[in-house]
Design a protein around this motif. Structure first.
Motif, PDB file in Angstrom:
ATOM      1  N   GLY A 137      23.915  40.163 -36.523  1.00 24.73           N
ATOM      2  CA  GLY A 137      24.538  39.746 -37.585  1.00 24.73           C
ATOM      3  C   GLY A 137      23.599  39.273 -38.629  1.00 24.73           C
ATOM      4  N   SER A 138      23.946  38.260 -39.273  1.00 24.51           N
ATOM      5  CA  SER A 138      23.127  37.452 -40.346  1.00 24.51           C
ATOM      6  C   SER A 138      23.425  36.105 -40.614  1.00 24.51           C
ATOM      7  CB  SER A 138      22.880  38.454 -41.544  1.00 24.51           C
ATOM      8  OG  SER A 138      22.284  37.832 -42.655  1.00 24.51           O
ATOM      9  N   VAL A 139      22.700  35.348 -40.950  1.00 22.47           N
ATOM     10  CA  VAL A 139      23.218  34.055 -41.676  1.00 22.47           C
ATOM     11  C   VAL A 139      24.168  34.437 -43.025  1.00 22.47           C
ATOM     12  CG1 VAL A 139      21.163  32.569 -40.969  1.00 22.47           C
ATOM     13  CG2 VAL A 139      20.986  33.901 -43.183  1.00 22.47           C
ATOM     14  N   ALA A 140      23.976  35.433 -43.396  1.00 27.29           N
ATOM     15  CA  ALA A 140      24.708  35.934 -44.763  1.00 27.29           C
ATOM     16  C   ALA A 140      26.242  36.085 -44.315  1.00 27.29           C
ATOM     17  CB  ALA A 140      24.260  37.285 -45.376  1.00 27.29           C
ATOM     18  N   GLY A 141      26.421  36.103 -43.183  1.00 24.68           N
ATOM     19  CA  GLY A 141      27.974  36.166 -42.434  1.00 24.68           C
ATOM     20  C   GLY A 141      28.557  34.718 -42.432  1.00 24.68           C
ATOM     21  N   PRO A 144      27.612  31.975 -47.850  1.00 28.88           N
ATOM     22  CA  PRO A 144      27.420  32.722 -49.126  1.00 28.88           C
ATOM     23  C   PRO A 144      26.349  32.557 -49.682  1.00 28.88           C
ATOM     24  CG  PRO A 144      29.532  31.427 -49.181  1.00 28.88           C
ATOM     25  CD  PRO A 144      28.380  30.985 -47.981  1.00 28.88           C
ATOM     26  N   TYR A 145      26.244  33.774 -50.867  1.00 30.42           N
ATOM     27  CA  TYR A 145      24.970  33.489 -51.838  1.00 30.42           C
ATOM     28  C   TYR A 145      25.359  34.496 -52.892  1.00 30.42           C
ATOM     29  CZ  TYR A 145      22.393  37.250 -49.192  1.00 30.42           C
ATOM     30  OH  TYR A 145      22.180  38.565 -48.653  1.00 30.42           O
ATOM     31  N   PRO A 146      24.843  34.052 -54.202  1.00 33.49           N
ATOM     32  CA  PRO A 146      25.066  35.157 -55.192  1.00 33.49           C
ATOM     33  C   PRO A 146      24.568  36.409 -54.762  1.00 33.49           C
ATOM     34  CG  PRO A 146      24.251  32.941 -55.852  1.00 33.49           C
ATOM     35  CD  PRO A 146      23.934  32.852 -54.588  1.00 33.49           C
ATOM     36  N   VAL A 150      29.443  41.822 -50.541  1.00 33.74           N
ATOM     37  CA  VAL A 150      29.887  42.899 -49.342  1.00 33.74           C
ATOM     38  C   VAL A 150      28.976  42.695 -48.019  1.00 33.74           C
ATOM     39  CG1 VAL A 150      30.309  45.024 -48.636  1.00 33.74           C
ATOM     40  CG2 VAL A 150      31.399  44.241 -50.545  1.00 33.74           C
ATOM     41  N   TYR A 151      27.605  42.629 -48.452  1.00 33.04           N
ATOM     42  CA  TYR A 151      26.895  42.337 -47.171  1.00 33.04           C
ATOM     43  C   TYR A 151      27.216  41.131 -46.260  1.00 33.04           C
ATOM     44  CZ  TYR A 151      22.743  41.926 -44.405  1.00 33.04           C
ATOM     45  OH  TYR A 151      21.972  41.662 -43.326  1.00 33.04           O
ATOM     46  N   GLY A 152      27.293  40.042 -46.876  1.00 34.10           N
ATOM     47  CA  GLY A 152      27.477  38.942 -46.080  1.00 34.10           C
ATOM     48  C   GLY A 152      29.067  39.143 -45.636  1.00 34.10           C
ATOM     49  N   GLU A 180      22.129  35.890 -35.472  1.00 34.81           N
ATOM     50  CA  GLU A 180      22.120  35.606 -36.940  1.00 34.81           C
ATOM     51  C   GLU A 180      20.895  35.374 -37.475  1.00 34.81           C
ATOM     52  OE1 GLU A 180      25.716  33.083 -37.529  1.00 34.81           O
ATOM     53  OE2 GLU A 180      26.427  33.668 -35.411  1.00 34.81           O
ATOM     54  N   PRO A 181      20.229  36.298 -38.132  1.00 36.60           N
ATOM     55  CA  PRO A 181      18.746  35.789 -38.378  1.00 36.60           C
ATOM     56  C   PRO A 181      18.985  35.575 -40.189  1.00 36.60           C
ATOM     57  CG  PRO A 181      18.581  38.185 -37.357  1.00 36.60           C
ATOM     58  CD  PRO A 181      20.246  37.572 -37.795  1.00 36.60           C
ATOM     59  N   GLY A 182      17.980  34.636 -40.519  1.00 32.36           N
ATOM     60  CA  GLY A 182      17.690  34.478 -41.866  1.00 32.36           C
ATOM     61  C   GLY A 182      16.625  35.498 -42.299  1.00 32.36           C
ATOM     62  N   MET A 183      15.855  34.854 -43.396  1.00 30.77           N
ATOM     63  CA  MET A 183      14.958  35.864 -43.955  1.00 30.77           C
ATOM     64  C   MET A 183      13.926  36.173 -42.889  1.00 30.77           C
ATOM     65  SD  MET A 183      12.817  35.169 -47.359  1.00 30.77           S
ATOM     66  CE  MET A 183      11.837  33.919 -46.552  1.00 30.77           C
ATOM     67  N   GLU A 187      11.725  46.395 -43.643  1.00 30.64           N
ATOM     68  CA  GLU A 187      11.813  47.574 -44.632  1.00 30.64           C
ATOM     69  C   GLU A 187      13.247  47.006 -45.388  1.00 30.64           C
ATOM     70  OE1 GLU A 187      11.608  51.304 -43.416  1.00 30.64           O
ATOM     71  OE2 GLU A 187       9.643  51.224 -42.829  1.00 30.64           O
ATOM     72  N   PHE A 188      13.848  45.952 -45.013  1.00 33.28           N
ATOM     73  CA  PHE A 188      15.320  45.386 -45.251  1.00 33.28           C
ATOM     74  C   PHE A 188      15.271  45.301 -46.874  1.00 33.28           C
ATOM     75  CE2 PHE A 188      18.182  41.985 -46.421  1.00 33.28           C
ATOM     76  CZ  PHE A 188      19.511  42.443 -45.852  1.00 33.28           C
ATOM     77  N   SER A 189      14.336  44.649 -47.341  1.00 35.01           N
ATOM     78  CA  SER A 189      14.449  44.414 -48.799  1.00 35.01           C
ATOM     79  C   SER A 189      13.915  45.667 -49.701  1.00 35.01           C
ATOM     80  CB  SER A 189      13.439  43.394 -49.364  1.00 35.01           C
ATOM     81  OG  SER A 189      13.951  41.892 -48.763  1.00 35.01           O
ATOM     82  N   VAL A 191      14.756  48.663 -48.671  1.00 39.64           N
ATOM     83  CA  VAL A 191      16.199  49.147 -48.847  1.00 39.64           C
ATOM     84  C   VAL A 191      17.289  48.649 -49.732  1.00 39.64           C
ATOM     85  CG1 VAL A 191      18.184  49.920 -47.210  1.00 39.64           C
ATOM     86  CG2 VAL A 191      15.766  50.190 -46.579  1.00 39.64           C
ATOM     87  N   ARG A 192      17.321  47.198 -49.700  1.00 42.43           N
ATOM     88  CA  ARG A 192      18.155  46.579 -50.675  1.00 42.43           C
ATOM     89  C   ARG A 192      17.682  46.899 -52.111  1.00 42.43           C
ATOM     90  NH1 ARG A 192      20.059  40.570 -49.733  1.00 42.43           N
ATOM     91  NH2 ARG A 192      22.332  41.204 -50.083  1.00 42.43           N
ATOM     92  N   PHE A 193      16.448  46.981 -52.261  1.00 41.59           N
ATOM     93  CA  PHE A 193      16.290  47.195 -53.798  1.00 41.59           C
ATOM     94  C   PHE A 193      15.981  48.675 -54.047  1.00 41.59           C
ATOM     95  CE2 PHE A 193      15.424  42.406 -53.290  1.00 41.59           C
ATOM     96  CZ  PHE A 193      16.562  41.959 -53.897  1.00 41.59           C
ATOM     97  N   CYS A 240      10.414  28.059 -43.658  1.00 40.79           N
ATOM     98  CA  CYS A 240      10.469  27.801 -45.198  1.00 40.79           C
ATOM     99  C   CYS A 240      11.858  28.277 -45.680  1.00 40.79           C
ATOM    100  CB  CYS A 240       9.484  28.837 -45.497  1.00 40.79           C
ATOM    101  SG  CYS A 240      10.019  30.732 -45.242  1.00 40.79           S
ATOM    102  N   GLN A 241      12.961  28.371 -44.941  1.00 40.35           N
ATOM    103  CA  GLN A 241      14.360  28.764 -45.456  1.00 40.35           C
ATOM    104  C   GLN A 241      15.097  27.606 -45.046  1.00 40.35           C
ATOM    105  OE1 GLN A 241      16.264  32.324 -43.995  1.00 40.35           O
ATOM    106  NE2 GLN A 241      17.187  32.595 -46.139  1.00 40.35           N
ATOM    107  N   ALA A 242      16.079  27.089 -45.987  1.00 36.94           N
ATOM    108  CA  ALA A 242      17.007  26.169 -45.658  1.00 36.94           C
ATOM    109  C   ALA A 242      18.107  26.196 -46.588  1.00 36.94           C
ATOM    110  CB  ALA A 242      16.416  24.631 -45.685  1.00 36.94           C
TER     111      ALA A 242
HETATM  112  C1  8X3 Z   1      19.730  39.192 -44.267  1.00 37.93           C
HETATM  113  C2  8X3 Z   1      19.285  37.553 -44.805  1.00 37.93           C
HETATM  114  O1  8X3 Z   1      19.550  36.201 -46.227  1.00 37.93           O
HETATM  115  O2  8X3 Z   1      18.725  38.462 -47.087  1.00 37.93           O
HETATM  116  O3  8X3 Z   1      20.755  39.432 -43.445  1.00 37.93           O
HETATM  117  O4  8X3 Z   1      21.066  38.057 -46.624  1.00 37.93           O
HETATM  118  S1  8X3 Z   1      19.534  37.601 -46.161  1.00 37.93           S
END
Ligand code: 8X3
Ligand code: NDP
Length: 256
Positions: A137-141, A144-146, A150-152, A180-183, A187-189, A191-193, A240-242
């Motif tokens: 999963g993800s912390v994005a689940g 929420p963040y701007p 749909v990813y979250g 549920e990982p955070g950052m 290659e995730f980013s 792909v995202r970008f 480093c993430q909170a």
């Molecule tokens: C990936 C973590 O914070 O980029 O699931 O959505 S985040």
């Protein structure tokens, strides 16, 4: 006989790190992803240590998922652990500007692909009364963040589906966990970008993000608890993430 792990999205990031972590512990591996050449490299690297079966698979293709699982060679067929890892985020635009095709791709991969793999593997686990499904999963689940739109939401589905699976599997010895990982840097980013290396690098600039190996360690730990222990969920972030306070718009015409 060694345990068998089937890892989706093994061609990169968390999936490849999980393959290496489980191989180091002597697990037999079934690895898939769309990029055949990456699978071949991974097999060449790991097959000297443990038995490895690879096949190219797009998890969005339900018939292909069912065929691949139904035709696993006998020595790889009794899967003990399914790591539902294949997934992606596409874009970071506000909902009204998002590309509908990106939304379809995330839903088809993160939700429907995970469902196809789960549904194809589960009957065998039930029949053997043994098995474990670890969903990524993800912390994005949860938070929420701007631009997460749909990813979250797709990862919120993964979270609740994981819990509902546990309800259905009560009375069996099949375990389900949601990680549920955070950052984390992979290659995730990129792909995202959509291949924009500069934008992808900015996500991690000046930070010490989680590494795919950190996630693989946690998946391995979750999967190797005693058989009577079910880790329902693990939420993990880099130091480093909170969290931030709730955002408030101060544009009201009657405001001071
Ligand atoms: C990936 C973590 O914070 O980029 O699931 O959505 S985040
Ligand atoms: P990567 O982009 O490095 O890896 C994603 C993997 O998913 C690749 O192996 C890719 O393989 C596979 N994949 C994507 N689409 C498909 C598809 N249609 N069919 C089969 N495989 C597919 O990213 P991560 O390792 O970071 O991501 C792994 C999981 O972790 C994802 O579910 C992601 O949402 C989640 N996650 C990532 C976080 C992060 O910050 N990196 C944080 C929280 C969760 P191929 O292209 O060869 O098909």
């Amino acid at each position: 006989m060694s345990s068998i792990a089937l890892i989706t999205g093994a061609t990169s990031g968390f999936g490849a790190a999980c393959a290496r972590r489980f191989a180091a512990a002597g697990w037999t591996l079934v690895l898939c992803g769309r990029r055949q050449e990456r699978l071949e490299l991974l097999r060449a690297e790991l097959a000297m240590t443990v038995p490895v079966h690879t096949f190219a698979l797009d998890v969005r293709d339900e018939a292909a998922v069912n065929a691949a699982i139904a035709t696993l060679p006998a020595e790889f067929a009794a899967v003990d652990l399914l790591v539902n890892n294949a997934g992606l985020a596409l874009g970071l635009e506000p909902a009204q500007r998002c590309d509908m095709a990106d939304w379809h791709t995330m839903i088809d991969t993160n939700i429907k692909g995970l469902l196809y793999c789960t549904r194809a593997i589960l009957p065998g686990m039930i029949a053997r009364d043994q098995g474990h499904i670890v969903n990524i999963g993800s912390v994005a689940g949860t938070y929420p963040y701007p631009g997460g739109n749909v990813y979250g939401a797709s990862k919120a589905f993964v979270k609740q589906f994981s819990r509902n699976l546990r309800a259905d599997l009560l009375g069996s010895r099949v375990r389900v966990s949601n990680l549920e990982p955070g950052m984390a840097e992979s290659e995730f980013s990129q792909v995202r970008f959509k291949g924009d290396e500069r934008q992808a690098a900015q996500v991690y600039a000046g930070t010490e993000p989680l590494r795919p190996e950190d996630i693989a360690d946690i998946v391995f730990w979750v999967a190797t608890r005693p058989a009577h222990v079910n880790i329902n969920s693990v939420e993990v972030m880099p130091v480093c993430q909170a969290f931030a306070p709730f955002a408030v718009s101060r544009n009201h015409p009657d405001g001071n």
